[in-house]
Motif scaffolding. Structure first.
Motif, mmCIF file in Angstrom:
data_model
loop_
_atom_site.group_PDB
_atom_site.id
_atom_site.type_symbol
_atom_site.label_atom_id
_atom_site.label_comp_id
_atom_site.label_asym_id
_atom_site.label_seq_id
_atom_site.Cartn_x
_atom_site.Cartn_y
_atom_site.Cartn_z
ATOM 1 N N ASN A 5 -5.800 7.142 -4.126
ATOM 2 C CA ASN A 5 -6.717 8.381 -4.052
ATOM 3 C C ASN A 5 -8.098 7.688 -4.533
ATOM 4 N N ILE A 6 -8.163 6.971 -5.470
ATOM 5 C CA ILE A 6 -9.546 6.364 -6.081
ATOM 6 C C ILE A 6 -10.271 5.772 -5.014
ATOM 7 N N LEU A 7 -9.705 5.025 -3.844
ATOM 8 C CA LEU A 7 -10.369 4.486 -2.948
ATOM 9 C C LEU A 7 -10.853 5.482 -1.874
ATOM 10 N N VAL A 8 -10.199 6.620 -1.765
ATOM 11 C CA VAL A 8 -10.588 7.509 -0.840
ATOM 12 C C VAL A 8 -11.598 8.410 -1.326
ATOM 13 N N VAL A 9 -11.515 8.675 -2.531
ATOM 14 C CA VAL A 9 -12.911 9.164 -3.440
ATOM 15 C C VAL A 9 -14.115 8.497 -3.339
ATOM 16 N N GLU A 32 -17.180 -2.018 -3.163
ATOM 17 C CA GLU A 32 -16.122 -1.807 -4.165
ATOM 18 C C GLU A 32 -14.508 -1.208 -3.396
ATOM 19 N N VAL A 33 -15.140 -0.449 -2.179
ATOM 20 C CA VAL A 33 -13.882 0.119 -1.525
ATOM 21 C C VAL A 33 -13.304 -0.997 -0.660
ATOM 22 N N TYR A 34 -13.890 -1.914 -0.007
ATOM 23 C CA TYR A 34 -13.521 -2.891 0.655
ATOM 24 C C TYR A 34 -12.725 -3.860 -0.211
ATOM 25 N N SER A 35 -13.365 -4.283 -1.344
ATOM 26 C CA SER A 35 -12.625 -5.204 -2.289
ATOM 27 C C SER A 35 -11.311 -4.530 -2.639
ATOM 28 N N GLY A 36 -11.382 -3.169 -3.028
ATOM 29 C CA GLY A 36 -10.120 -2.597 -3.478
ATOM 30 C C GLY A 36 -9.154 -2.668 -2.253
ATOM 31 N N ARG A 37 -9.585 -2.243 -1.058
ATOM 32 C CA ARG A 37 -8.538 -2.322 0.015
ATOM 33 C C ARG A 37 -7.909 -3.688 0.356
ATOM 34 N N LYS A 39 -7.573 -5.737 -1.982
ATOM 35 C CA LYS A 39 -6.382 -6.049 -3.190
ATOM 36 C C LYS A 39 -5.193 -5.078 -2.886
ATOM 37 N N LEU A 40 -5.384 -3.962 -2.480
ATOM 38 C CA LEU A 40 -4.273 -2.970 -2.213
ATOM 39 C C LEU A 40 -3.457 -3.223 -1.262
ATOM 40 N N ASN A 41 -4.227 -3.465 0.007
ATOM 41 C CA ASN A 41 -3.350 -3.472 1.095
ATOM 42 C C ASN A 41 -3.402 -4.643 1.921
ATOM 43 N N GLY A 42 -4.119 -5.775 1.433
ATOM 44 C CA GLY A 42 -4.330 -6.968 2.240
ATOM 45 C C GLY A 42 -5.438 -6.867 3.482
ATOM 46 N N GLU A 43 -5.434 -8.082 3.966
ATOM 47 C CA GLU A 43 -6.456 -8.105 4.941
ATOM 48 C C GLU A 43 -6.146 -7.430 6.440
ATOM 49 N N ASP A 44 -4.893 -7.636 6.547
ATOM 50 C CA ASP A 44 -4.120 -7.175 7.829
ATOM 51 C C ASP A 44 -3.817 -5.649 8.017
ATOM 52 N N HIS A 45 -4.505 -4.736 7.136
ATOM 53 C CA HIS A 45 -4.188 -3.414 7.004
ATOM 54 C C HIS A 45 -5.411 -2.766 7.613
ATOM 55 N N GLU A 46 -5.046 -1.550 8.342
ATOM 56 C CA GLU A 46 -6.029 -0.939 9.156
ATOM 57 C C GLU A 46 -7.099 -0.220 8.171
ATOM 58 N N GLU A 47 -6.451 0.106 7.072
ATOM 59 C CA GLU A 47 -7.674 0.714 6.089
ATOM 60 C C GLU A 47 -8.560 -0.109 5.624
ATOM 61 N N THR A 48 -8.245 -1.447 5.465
ATOM 62 C CA THR A 48 -8.909 -2.744 5.200
ATOM 63 C C THR A 48 -10.083 -2.893 6.269
ATOM 64 N N LEU A 49 -9.504 -3.025 7.457
ATOM 65 C CA LEU A 49 -10.296 -3.021 8.479
ATOM 66 C C LEU A 49 -11.521 -1.944 8.691
ATOM 67 N N ILE A 50 -11.257 -0.773 8.274
ATOM 68 C CA ILE A 50 -12.127 0.496 8.391
ATOM 69 C C ILE A 50 -13.058 0.216 7.203
ATOM 70 N N ALA A 51 -12.342 -0.335 6.034
ATOM 71 C CA ALA A 51 -13.605 -0.356 5.035
ATOM 72 C C ALA A 51 -14.314 -1.452 5.177
#
Length: 83
Positions: A5-9, A32-37, A39-51
């Motif tokens: 939720n914090i990353l979305v905000v 910050e969002v990219y770094s957070g993604r 840590k949270l999701n790893g580099e292989d996650h779609e949200e990380t790639l979007i960030a």
């Protein structure tokens, strides 16, 4: 997840700063969002790639082309593999 939720905000805030013309603050938030993604999701996650894409876009907005190129070169093989 609270961290999600914090990353979305933060991502929405980065967009808002960009629209208001505060590109430096937008870039900082996108980083910050990219770094957070990562840590949270790893580099292989779609949200990380979007960030990563959003962060690269912010870098280009401020004419930090070499940094943007480096980030995109790093993320393209991951995107090809997982998307």
């Amino acid at each position: 997840l609270p961290e999600e939720n914090i990353l979305v905000v933060q991502s929405n805030l980065a967009i808002t700063y960009g629209e208001l013309g505060d590109l430096e603050r937008a870039l900082s938030m996108e980083q910050e969002v990219y770094s957070g993604r990562l840590k949270l999701n790893g580099e292989d996650h779609e949200e990380t790639l979007i960030a990563a894409s959003n962060y690269a876009s912010g870098l280009m907005d401020l004419q930090h082309f070499e940094q943007a190129k480096s980030l995109l070169h790093k993320t393209m093989p991951v995107a090809r593999r997982v998307l």
